[in-house]
Each structure stands twice: as C-alpha cells, then as structure tokens.
Design a protein around this motif. Sequence first.
Motif: not given
Length: 371
Positions: A293, A290, A278
């Motif tokens: 991830g 993010i 990420p």
Amino acid sequence: MYKKTLFIFLILSLLSLSQTSFSSIAENTPKQPGVVDLRILETTDLHASLVNYDYYQTKADNRIGLVKTATLIRAARHEAQNSLLFDDGDHLKGNPLGEYLARIRGIHKGKIHPVYRAFNFLNYDAIAIGNHEFNYGLDFLNAAIKGAKMPVINANVYSVKKNKHYFTPYVILKRNVVDQTGEKFELNVGVIAFMPTQIMKWDKANLEGKVIAKPIVDTAKEMIPIMKSKGADIIIALAHTGISFEPYSSESENAVYYLTNIPGIDVVLAGHSHSVFPGPVYKNSPKTNIKTGHINGKPVVMAGAFGSRLGIIDLTIQKSSNRWKIIKGISFTRPIADESGKSLVRKDKGLYKLVKPEHQETVDFIKKLGL
Ligand SMILES: [Zn+2]
C-alpha cells in the motif's frame, strides 16, 4: 518409484513445516523498547451514509453505512495498542438524509448534525472538510461544524477578506502512546488537510468573493516545515484528493501522488475519487506497491465511499536520539460486505440508536412525498 516420490514429498512437507514454525518464531521478535506500533484508521466520502439504508429503494443496503463501519472501527482499535481515527471529508452531502437535514429541516438550534454526532460518538481524532461540504453554503457548514468535538481542518482554503486560512489548517495532536514493552511516550501527531481547488468552479455561487483555494502541493510545501518547527513528530495528510499519475499541474484535482513526494509527509489518507487503495486498479501504476500500500515509498490508503470500507495503516515508529522515525508502514482496507453484497459485520447498535431519529424523519419525509 511411487514410494520414493512419497518419501521426498514427506521430507519436503516436514521441511516446510519446520520453516513455518521457524518463521512464526521469527515474527515473534522480542518486543523492543522505544518502538511503537501505531494504527491509523480512515473513513472517507461517507456522503451522509450513516445507516445501512438505501433511501431511493427504501430498503436496507448492507454495502453502505457508518453504523457498519463503526463495528470495523471498534475491532481494529481493539487489535491495536495505539490508534487514531480520521475522516477524509465529503461527509455531509450525497443522500436524502443529507438533503433533508440541509434543505428541509435545517439544523435546530443547539442540536448537533447527526454526522458530527456520530463522529463525536466514535471519538474521531480529527476530520477533513471535503469539496461537497460547501454545497449547502458556508453558513450551513459553519453552523454544522460547531457540533464537532474534534478538530475540523483544511489548509488550502483561504478567506478572501482576511487572507488567512478559512479553517484550522492543521493540528498537532498530543497523544500518549505505549511502546512494544508497555512504556509510555508522548507523541506529537501533526495532521493537515487539503481539498481540490476546483471548489471555486463547482461551488462558485457559494464561495466566490468569500474564499479562495490555493494549490494543494504548494500549500503542503509551505505548511509542512511550519508543522515540523512546531514539534510534529510525524505528519499525516488528510488528503481529500484522489490518486492520479498524470504530469503535475498546480491545479491537479487528484494530487496524492505528488503529496507522497513531499519530505515530511509520512502518511497520506486519500479520498474524493471513491476508489480503493491499495487495490487491483493500481497494479501497474508507477512507483506504487499494492501489496504494502505504498506510493513513492509512503503508506497511502483510500477507503472507497459511503462507509463501504475502513482504511487501515499500521505504522511502526521508533524513537532514537529524540526523533521519531518510521521504520515500517503497511496499508490495507477492510470491507463491510463481500462482493455479492452479503454483510460481513453487524451494525453498531449504539451508533444506530444515536442517529435513528434523523434517519426515521428522512424515511417518513420520503414516504409523505409518495416517492
Ligand atoms: Zn470529494
């Protein structure tokens, strides 16, 4: 008034303190039987960067080099009860050391290519073949991979003559793992690998008439049920392909987004595009988180290139009624240097010693050329 504010502030700080201690207790939840923490580690697109050295500038470069990533690998393993290590491909070509070995010196009979010597030394569990592995031709590649002690896999490149997978398409690794209470279990980890079909264009001279590449997503859809029927408890895709959110095409060079949509694939280790996932680049991407991830709810990691980062996915899996289920997964990367290029880790001396002969030969060769 001032006193009152101070009083409220004190009360609030005390409250937040007690909350902190409460949440840290909550995090230390009792260890559960049948729940396994499994750490998955990734290197990708090393491009023969074994040493923290820039052969063009003939000086050290602490932003690259597997000798540095190796230190992160050791630390990450040390922190985890169970771990696996994979390389996502494009590891043989991309710097003067790779060129020197393939085009000048060649692989001496009985000698192991230093990239595979390094992978053996670090005990990789399996590695993927990347598109650049074909740049020196199939003969060189086949001779080189003989030195790798771990499975070298790819599922979507087929032999023209035999109409079969050219490489081992997937493996099911039997691994002993321990659960949070220390009890041992056997886990069958399915690992499959893919690369872009564009190899047929990029390496036409080396590949035409010998191999063909089938679309990544089609191959995955065909192979995942086979791996499941052969007993894979979880499946990790070593996807030598990047992350793109463009509409699907069977010839998509960067197919990670679509791989995460395939049932049965639990984790995707991405590569090829040298980006970091990420990472902030993907902040506004669809179905992407993010912080954890995740893409389409599945953990994905991409560790940049040249050994600059180590990719880590921490999975928590649980066994219930004889099946393993993923209950949590989080992915992140760790860098070997900060943004200014300042080194964050020492090099692994053992690994450096092991690859130093070819590193030195390359440096000497460059000096001799007067470059
Ligand atoms: Zn690549």
